[in-house]
Design a protein around this motif. Sequence first.
Motif, PDB file in Angstrom:
ATOM      1  N   VAL A  38      14.036   3.915  -3.939  1.00 35.10           N
ATOM      2  CA  VAL A  38      13.188   4.444  -5.002  1.00 35.10           C
ATOM      3  C   VAL A  38      14.079   5.093  -6.056  1.00 35.10           C
ATOM      4  O   VAL A  38      15.009   5.822  -5.726  1.00 35.10           O
ATOM      5  CB  VAL A  38      12.195   5.504  -4.458  1.00 35.10           C
ATOM      6  N   VAL A  39      13.788   4.811  -7.323  1.00 28.97           N
ATOM      7  CA  VAL A  39      14.475   5.467  -8.435  1.00 28.97           C
ATOM      8  C   VAL A  39      13.415   6.232  -9.222  1.00 28.97           C
ATOM      9  O   VAL A  39      12.467   5.628  -9.743  1.00 28.97           O
ATOM     10  CB  VAL A  39      15.190   4.451  -9.351  1.00 28.97           C
ATOM     11  N   ALA A  40      13.561   7.545  -9.287  1.00 26.32           N
ATOM     12  CA  ALA A  40      12.565   8.388  -9.933  1.00 26.32           C
ATOM     13  C   ALA A  40      13.251   9.411 -10.838  1.00 26.32           C
ATOM     14  O   ALA A  40      14.375   9.839 -10.579  1.00 26.32           O
ATOM     15  CB  ALA A  40      11.701   9.100  -8.897  1.00 26.32           C
ATOM     16  N   GLU A  41      12.547   9.831 -11.875  1.00 27.11           N
ATOM     17  CA  GLU A  41      13.122  10.732 -12.874  1.00 27.11           C
ATOM     18  C   GLU A  41      12.810  12.184 -12.525  1.00 27.11           C
ATOM     19  O   GLU A  41      11.903  12.803 -13.097  1.00 27.11           O
ATOM     20  CB  GLU A  41      12.587  10.368 -14.260  1.00 27.11           C
ATOM     21  N   PHE A  42      13.552  12.746 -11.580  1.00 34.08           N
ATOM     22  CA  PHE A  42      13.390  14.148 -11.216  1.00 34.08           C
ATOM     23  C   PHE A  42      13.955  15.031 -12.324  1.00 34.08           C
ATOM     24  O   PHE A  42      14.939  14.685 -12.987  1.00 34.08           O
ATOM     25  CB  PHE A  42      14.099  14.454  -9.899  1.00 34.08           C
ATOM     26  N   ARG A  43      13.364  16.198 -12.491  1.00 36.27           N
ATOM     27  CA  ARG A  43      13.792  17.103 -13.556  1.00 36.27           C
ATOM     28  C   ARG A  43      14.828  18.116 -13.091  1.00 36.27           C
ATOM     29  O   ARG A  43      15.554  18.681 -13.913  1.00 36.27           O
ATOM     30  CB  ARG A  43      12.558  17.832 -14.118  1.00 36.27           C
ATOM     31  N   SER A  44      14.891  18.357 -11.782  1.00 36.95           N
ATOM     32  CA  SER A  44      15.788  19.383 -11.260  1.00 36.95           C
ATOM     33  C   SER A  44      15.871  19.235  -9.748  1.00 36.95           C
ATOM     34  O   SER A  44      15.039  18.534  -9.141  1.00 36.95           O
ATOM     35  CB  SER A  44      15.269  20.782 -11.608  1.00 36.95           C
ATOM     36  N   PRO A  45      16.834  19.893  -9.095  1.00 36.34           N
ATOM     37  CA  PRO A  45      16.868  19.878  -7.633  1.00 36.34           C
ATOM     38  C   PRO A  45      15.573  20.417  -7.020  1.00 36.34           C
ATOM     39  O   PRO A  45      15.094  19.895  -6.014  1.00 36.34           O
ATOM     40  CB  PRO A  45      18.069  20.775  -7.298  1.00 36.34           C
ATOM     41  N   HIS A  58       0.840  -1.195   0.000  1.00 39.48           N
ATOM     42  CA  HIS A  58       0.000   0.000   0.000  1.00 39.48           C
ATOM     43  C   HIS A  58       0.876   1.247   0.000  1.00 39.48           C
ATOM     44  O   HIS A  58       0.606   2.214  -0.713  1.00 39.48           O
ATOM     45  CB  HIS A  58      -0.924   0.002   1.221  1.00 39.48           C
ATOM     46  N   CYS A  59       1.953   1.239   0.785  1.00 33.26           N
ATOM     47  CA  CYS A  59       2.890   2.366   0.783  1.00 33.26           C
ATOM     48  C   CYS A  59       3.507   2.559  -0.595  1.00 33.26           C
ATOM     49  O   CYS A  59       3.666   3.690  -1.068  1.00 33.26           O
ATOM     50  CB  CYS A  59       4.004   2.150   1.808  1.00 33.26           C
ATOM     51  N   VAL A  60       3.859   1.458  -1.248  1.00 29.80           N
ATOM     52  CA  VAL A  60       4.439   1.544  -2.589  1.00 29.80           C
ATOM     53  C   VAL A  60       3.477   2.239  -3.534  1.00 29.80           C
ATOM     54  O   VAL A  60       3.857   3.137  -4.298  1.00 29.80           O
ATOM     55  CB  VAL A  60       4.796   0.136  -3.115  1.00 29.80           C
ATOM     56  N   ARG A  61       2.203   1.853  -3.478  1.00 24.65           N
ATOM     57  CA  ARG A  61       1.207   2.481  -4.347  1.00 24.65           C
ATOM     58  C   ARG A  61       1.034   3.954  -4.023  1.00 24.65           C
ATOM     59  O   ARG A  61       0.908   4.796  -4.912  1.00 24.65           O
ATOM     60  CB  ARG A  61      -0.128   1.748  -4.217  1.00 24.65           C
ATOM     61  N   THR A  62       1.026   4.275  -2.717  1.00 24.30           N
ATOM     62  CA  THR A  62       0.834   5.665  -2.312  1.00 24.30           C
ATOM     63  C   THR A  62       1.987   6.537  -2.785  1.00 24.30           C
ATOM     64  O   THR A  62       1.787   7.629  -3.346  1.00 24.30           O
ATOM     65  CB  THR A  62       0.707   5.759  -0.782  1.00 24.30           C
ATOM     66  N   ILE A  63       3.223   6.084  -2.560  1.00 25.15           N
ATOM     67  CA  ILE A  63       4.402   6.858  -2.952  1.00 25.15           C
ATOM     68  C   ILE A  63       4.459   7.014  -4.466  1.00 25.15           C
ATOM     69  O   ILE A  63       4.734   8.103  -4.986  1.00 25.15           O
ATOM     70  CB  ILE A  63       5.670   6.189  -2.401  1.00 25.15           C
ATOM     71  N   THR A  64       4.164   5.944  -5.187  1.00 32.30           N
ATOM     72  CA  THR A  64       4.121   6.023  -6.642  1.00 32.30           C
ATOM     73  C   THR A  64       3.081   7.039  -7.100  1.00 32.30           C
ATOM     74  O   THR A  64       3.337   7.861  -7.995  1.00 32.30           O
ATOM     75  CB  THR A  64       3.806   4.645  -7.251  1.00 32.30           C
ATOM     76  N   GLY A  65       1.915   7.013  -6.462  1.00 31.15           N
ATOM     77  CA  GLY A  65       0.852   7.943  -6.829  1.00 31.15           C
ATOM     78  C   GLY A  65       1.230   9.390  -6.589  1.00 31.15           C
ATOM     79  O   GLY A  65       0.928  10.271  -7.410  1.00 31.15           O
ATOM     80  N   VAL A  66       1.891   9.665  -5.454  1.00 29.65           N
ATOM     81  CA  VAL A  66       2.318  11.040  -5.160  1.00 29.65           C
ATOM     82  C   VAL A  66       3.281  11.535  -6.232  1.00 29.65           C
ATOM     83  O   VAL A  66       3.143  12.647  -6.762  1.00 29.65           O
ATOM     84  CB  VAL A  66       2.973  11.115  -3.765  1.00 29.65           C
ATOM     85  N   LEU A  67       4.268  10.717  -6.569  1.00 29.27           N
ATOM     86  CA  LEU A  67       5.276  11.133  -7.549  1.00 29.27           C
ATOM     87  C   LEU A  67       4.675  11.278  -8.943  1.00 29.27           C
ATOM     88  O   LEU A  67       4.931  12.270  -9.639  1.00 29.27           O
ATOM     89  CB  LEU A  67       6.430  10.133  -7.560  1.00 29.27           C
ATOM     90  N   GLU A  68       3.863  10.317  -9.344  1.00 31.03           N
ATOM     91  CA  GLU A  68       3.288  10.391 -10.684  1.00 31.03           C
ATOM     92  C   GLU A  68       2.293  11.534 -10.818  1.00 31.03           C
ATOM     93  O   GLU A  68       2.123  12.078 -11.917  1.00 31.03           O
ATOM     94  CB  GLU A  68       2.642   9.053 -11.043  1.00 31.03           C
ATOM     95  N   SER A  69       1.641  11.911  -9.708  1.00 31.16           N
ATOM     96  CA  SER A  69       0.742  13.067  -9.767  1.00 31.16           C
ATOM     97  C   SER A  69       1.509  14.358 -10.024  1.00 31.16           C
ATOM     98  O   SER A  69       0.936  15.351 -10.486  1.00 31.16           O
ATOM     99  CB  SER A  69      -0.045  13.187  -8.456  1.00 31.16           C
ATOM    100  N   MET A  70       2.814  14.355  -9.747  1.00 29.13           N
ATOM    101  CA  MET A  70       3.679  15.508 -10.013  1.00 29.13           C
ATOM    102  C   MET A  70       4.441  15.327 -11.333  1.00 29.13           C
ATOM    103  O   MET A  70       5.393  16.038 -11.605  1.00 29.13           O
ATOM    104  CB  MET A  70       4.671  15.680  -8.856  1.00 29.13           C
ATOM    105  N   ARG A  71       4.007  14.345 -12.139  1.00 30.10           N
ATOM    106  CA  ARG A  71       4.612  14.039 -13.435  1.00 30.10           C
ATOM    107  C   ARG A  71       6.077  13.632 -13.285  1.00 30.10           C
ATOM    108  O   ARG A  71       6.915  13.959 -14.126  1.00 30.10           O
ATOM    109  CB  ARG A  71       4.468  15.221 -14.389  1.00 30.10           C
ATOM    110  N   ILE A  72       6.343  12.915 -12.223  1.00 30.80           N
ATOM    111  CA  ILE A  72       7.672  12.357 -11.981  1.00 30.80           C
ATOM    112  C   ILE A  72       7.591  10.868 -12.256  1.00 30.80           C
ATOM    113  O   ILE A  72       6.865  10.143 -11.575  1.00 30.80           O
ATOM    114  CB  ILE A  72       8.134  12.618 -10.534  1.00 30.80           C
ATOM    115  N   ARG A  73       8.312  10.420 -13.252  1.00 34.78           N
ATOM    116  CA  ARG A  73       8.271   9.017 -13.630  1.00 34.78           C
ATOM    117  C   ARG A  73       9.027   8.178 -12.601  1.00 34.78           C
ATOM    118  O   ARG A  73      10.156   8.510 -12.217  1.00 34.78           O
ATOM    119  CB  ARG A  73       8.895   8.821 -15.007  1.00 34.78           C
TER     120      ARG A  73
END
Length: 419
Positions: free
Chosen positions: A378-385, A352-367
């Motif tokens: 977690v490995v995520a595609e941030f665009r900038s600091p 459930h935590c995995v889904r929640t964290i994924t949802g938060v990041l993807e809602s910010m258009r972070i892959r």
Amino acid sequence: MSTSGYDRRAASRVLAGLARPGLFADTPTARPGRVEFVRTPLTFEQDSHLTLSQRLYLERFMRPCRPDQVTSATHRLAWTDGDGVPNTGFVHSDGLGAIVPIAVRETVLTLWHALEDNHALAQRVLELSANDRAVLAATTTDHEPIDIFRVGIEACGRALAQHALLAHTTPYRSPAEFACGMRDSGIFAAVATRWYWELQASTYRRGMIPVAFDVQPDRTVRYTAETVATLRAMKDATIADAHAVMHRATTVEGLSVPAALAKYHDELDLISRQYALLPPGTRPACLAATAHRVDGGHYSLLPVIAERFVEEFVATVERLTVDEVDGEISGDTGDFAPEDRIFYVPDMNCKHCVRTITGVLESMRIRVHDIDLISKRVVAEFRSPRNRHRAFEALRDGGYNPVSARPVPDAAQPTETAV
């Protein structure tokens, strides 16, 4: 509505049958003898003993609990554990010190490794029938038995570390005495039966606890009558919310039960199988606390895990040294490098935590490229600091404590006292 396969008692029986012959391997894993940590005071709202995150969670999800019934941590800690994973925890200035959450984490890791090294248990899992696997899949958040046991071990540690915020209100004056006191007082069972999962996990992540103790003549402790009544009222409110959401989803919106669970469990965090699929008038029973008759005798998984956890925790405290050093809690600012796309969420406990964290990041258009529940990585595609910083703040608003992949402070180093 259809609840095909949903059966909490049957799921509990499957887990008990797997664990009864033995849950842990006997060979201990060498752990570090010294850990460095940094400590940062929490920032409370003006004229309040609660942080903004604590107050918002209290107001939204903890009715009818009052602010004066909540104890908050005073400091947040950061360290790198014996598996090399950045970690965070909370302490109270009047409590037993940083060694409690750090030793809890090392104990969790010790038991996780002992679980993984139990080859007989792994074989029993492989031999599970298709029907038993279907029951777990329909009933539990984590479907694989080893994952479920792993979550249970972590929940046991969470209960010990969280209640340490109240250690100054108990007769126990050392970490080992406190752990034994919690076990002898039945607090692990009280958490399993009186709390509900989201309350324990979310309040733990925020460094708060909504209970109080009464000290008994024999030096054990019990929850106060007010605490018991409040926890019951909170659980009843949560169950009612889940039933209301499920009813609306399956009638007004015309969703199937699986679709309703997926939509609202992930998007609104208001629903889960544990509550939404309970028959009217019933209350959830903890899978680990349910007693079964196995091999001609009564067996319950929770006391087995709690007893072993306390035993390992006491041994860990005896050989572990913790030292405070200067540093920052999280490395989410500064120059942006490829490795900054990697971070850890130490309080990510289940799928459930995995889904929640994924949802938060993807809602910010972070892959999100990868989330590993075991390593908390977690490995995520941030665009900038700045994008990374905003994502970390959003996760903290959700009660999680992301930390940099770059260890702060230095990784724990084994010493001659490690066993």
